[in-house]
Design a protein around this motif. Structure first.
Motif, PDB file in Angstrom:
ATOM      1  N   TYR A  88       0.842  -1.199   0.000  1.00  0.00           N
ATOM      2  CA  TYR A  88       0.000   0.000   0.000  1.00  0.00           C
ATOM      3  C   TYR A  88       0.882   1.256   0.000  1.00  0.00           C
ATOM      4  O   TYR A  88       0.660   2.179  -0.790  1.00  0.00           O
ATOM      5  CB  TYR A  88      -0.945   0.013   1.214  1.00  0.00           C
ATOM      6  CG  TYR A  88      -1.620   1.347   1.386  1.00  0.00           C
ATOM      7  CD1 TYR A  88      -2.726   1.685   0.614  1.00  0.00           C
ATOM      8  CD2 TYR A  88      -1.128   2.294   2.273  1.00  0.00           C
ATOM      9  CE1 TYR A  88      -3.324   2.929   0.734  1.00  0.00           C
ATOM     10  CE2 TYR A  88      -1.715   3.535   2.400  1.00  0.00           C
ATOM     11  CZ  TYR A  88      -2.813   3.846   1.625  1.00  0.00           C
ATOM     12  OH  TYR A  88      -3.397   5.084   1.734  1.00  0.00           O
ATOM     13  N   ILE A  89       1.889   1.275   0.860  1.00  0.00           N
ATOM     14  CA  ILE A  89       2.788   2.436   0.915  1.00  0.00           C
ATOM     15  C   ILE A  89       3.571   2.564  -0.380  1.00  0.00           C
ATOM     16  O   ILE A  89       3.737   3.667  -0.923  1.00  0.00           O
ATOM     17  CB  ILE A  89       3.707   2.367   2.151  1.00  0.00           C
ATOM     18  CG1 ILE A  89       2.889   2.567   3.433  1.00  0.00           C
ATOM     19  CG2 ILE A  89       4.838   3.388   2.063  1.00  0.00           C
ATOM     20  CD1 ILE A  89       2.165   3.912   3.534  1.00  0.00           C
ATOM     21  N   ASP A  90       4.042   1.460  -0.925  1.00  0.00           N
ATOM     22  CA  ASP A  90       4.770   1.509  -2.190  1.00  0.00           C
ATOM     23  C   ASP A  90       3.932   2.161  -3.289  1.00  0.00           C
ATOM     24  O   ASP A  90       4.460   2.902  -4.121  1.00  0.00           O
ATOM     25  CB  ASP A  90       5.197   0.109  -2.634  1.00  0.00           C
ATOM     26  CG  ASP A  90       6.332  -0.467  -1.805  1.00  0.00           C
ATOM     27  OD1 ASP A  90       6.989   0.291  -1.062  1.00  0.00           O
ATOM     28  OD2 ASP A  90       6.542  -1.695  -1.895  1.00  0.00           O
ATOM     29  N   ARG A  91       2.639   1.911  -3.279  1.00  0.00           N
ATOM     30  CA  ARG A  91       1.757   2.507  -4.294  1.00  0.00           C
ATOM     31  C   ARG A  91       1.577   4.017  -4.109  1.00  0.00           C
ATOM     32  O   ARG A  91       1.134   4.703  -5.023  1.00  0.00           O
ATOM     33  CB  ARG A  91       0.388   1.813  -4.291  1.00  0.00           C
ATOM     34  CG  ARG A  91       0.448   0.365  -4.754  1.00  0.00           C
ATOM     35  CD  ARG A  91      -0.932  -0.232  -4.986  1.00  0.00           C
ATOM     36  NE  ARG A  91      -1.815  -0.202  -3.834  1.00  0.00           N
ATOM     37  CZ  ARG A  91      -1.889  -1.145  -2.900  1.00  0.00           C
ATOM     38  NH1 ARG A  91      -1.083  -2.203  -2.941  1.00  0.00           N
ATOM     39  NH2 ARG A  91      -2.752  -1.034  -1.909  1.00  0.00           N
ATOM     40  N   GLN A  92       1.930   4.549  -2.951  1.00  0.00           N
ATOM     41  CA  GLN A  92       1.798   5.986  -2.689  1.00  0.00           C
ATOM     42  C   GLN A  92       3.031   6.774  -3.134  1.00  0.00           C
ATOM     43  O   GLN A  92       2.984   7.997  -3.229  1.00  0.00           O
ATOM     44  CB  GLN A  92       1.554   6.253  -1.193  1.00  0.00           C
ATOM     45  CG  GLN A  92       0.456   5.421  -0.556  1.00  0.00           C
ATOM     46  CD  GLN A  92      -0.826   5.373  -1.339  1.00  0.00           C
ATOM     47  OE1 GLN A  92      -1.372   6.405  -1.732  1.00  0.00           O
ATOM     48  NE2 GLN A  92      -1.324   4.166  -1.589  1.00  0.00           N
ATOM     49  N   LEU A  93       4.126   6.063  -3.364  1.00  0.00           N
ATOM     50  CA  LEU A  93       5.380   6.741  -3.722  1.00  0.00           C
ATOM     51  C   LEU A  93       5.250   7.498  -5.042  1.00  0.00           C
ATOM     52  O   LEU A  93       4.719   6.978  -6.018  1.00  0.00           O
ATOM     53  CB  LEU A  93       6.520   5.729  -3.839  1.00  0.00           C
ATOM     54  CG  LEU A  93       7.030   5.149  -2.523  1.00  0.00           C
ATOM     55  CD1 LEU A  93       7.928   3.949  -2.800  1.00  0.00           C
ATOM     56  CD2 LEU A  93       7.786   6.215  -1.738  1.00  0.00           C
ATOM     57  N   LYS A  94       5.747   8.716  -5.028  1.00  0.00           N
ATOM     58  CA  LYS A  94       5.859   9.511  -6.251  1.00  0.00           C
ATOM     59  C   LYS A  94       7.350   9.607  -6.584  1.00  0.00           C
ATOM     60  O   LYS A  94       8.203   9.356  -5.729  1.00  0.00           O
ATOM     61  CB  LYS A  94       5.274  10.903  -6.025  1.00  0.00           C
ATOM     62  CG  LYS A  94       3.796  10.878  -5.693  1.00  0.00           C
ATOM     63  CD  LYS A  94       3.280  12.270  -5.418  1.00  0.00           C
ATOM     64  CE  LYS A  94       1.812  12.201  -4.996  1.00  0.00           C
ATOM     65  NZ  LYS A  94       1.284  13.514  -4.647  1.00  0.00           N
ATOM     66  N   GLU A  95       7.651   9.996  -7.797  1.00  0.00           N
ATOM     67  CA  GLU A  95       9.048  10.095  -8.206  1.00  0.00           C
ATOM     68  C   GLU A  95       9.820  11.002  -7.245  1.00  0.00           C
ATOM     69  O   GLU A  95       9.384  12.115  -6.945  1.00  0.00           O
ATOM     70  CB  GLU A  95       9.155  10.630  -9.630  1.00  0.00           C
ATOM     71  CG  GLU A  95      10.570  10.543 -10.151  1.00  0.00           C
ATOM     72  CD  GLU A  95      10.671  10.814 -11.633  1.00  0.00           C
ATOM     73  OE1 GLU A  95      11.733  11.289 -12.061  1.00  0.00           O
ATOM     74  OE2 GLU A  95       9.687  10.550 -12.364  1.00  0.00           O
TER      75      GLU A  95
END
Length: 135
Positions: A88-95
């Protein structure tokens, strides 16, 4: 089966099953309502585990309440729930972003979290984790 639905009563029942101090159901409901992500595991209609994430929408996320009923431990349930929370957190990462996931491990459970890449504290760069309960 895994889902994202967990009632306050089920949460409180899990706390009891893993010998954590009880909290009132309305307090549990508030915590669940303000979580960013909740994963629960069920055996039929019976709740057997949960984990949750709350995140400041910046750089700190907290992995909380990883609980599996004792009769269901050592079957990969906790592993799967933690993986779903990290995903879930990985999916929130932006560049260019970095998000730090923190957890306060139950004593003796540190090796479980180290398998995911969590680092025990204290270490050469970080002091011991600390807490303050208000009652």
């Amino acid at each position: 089966t895994y889902c994202n639905i967990l009632s306050a009563k089920e949460y409180c029942d899990l706390r009891s099953a893993v010998a954590w101090k009880p909290i009132p159901e309305d307090q549990a409901r508030s915590g669940l309502d303000h979580s960013d992500f909740v994963v629960a595991c069920r055996d039929g209609e019976t709740i057997v585990g949960c984990a949750r994430i709350f995140w400041d929408k910046g750089y700190i996320a907290y992995l909380a309440d990883v609980m599996v009923k004792p009769a269901y431990q050592k079957q990969g349930i906790g592993k799967r729930m933690v993986e779903e929370c990290i995903s879930y957190i990985d999916r929130q990462l932006k560049e260019g972003w970095r998000i730090k996931i923190v957890i306060v491990s139950a004593k003796g459970k540190e090796p479980f979290y180290e398998r995911f890449g969590f680092e025990s504290r204290p270490n050469e760069n970080d002091g011991a984790g600390m807490q303050l309960w208000r009652v």
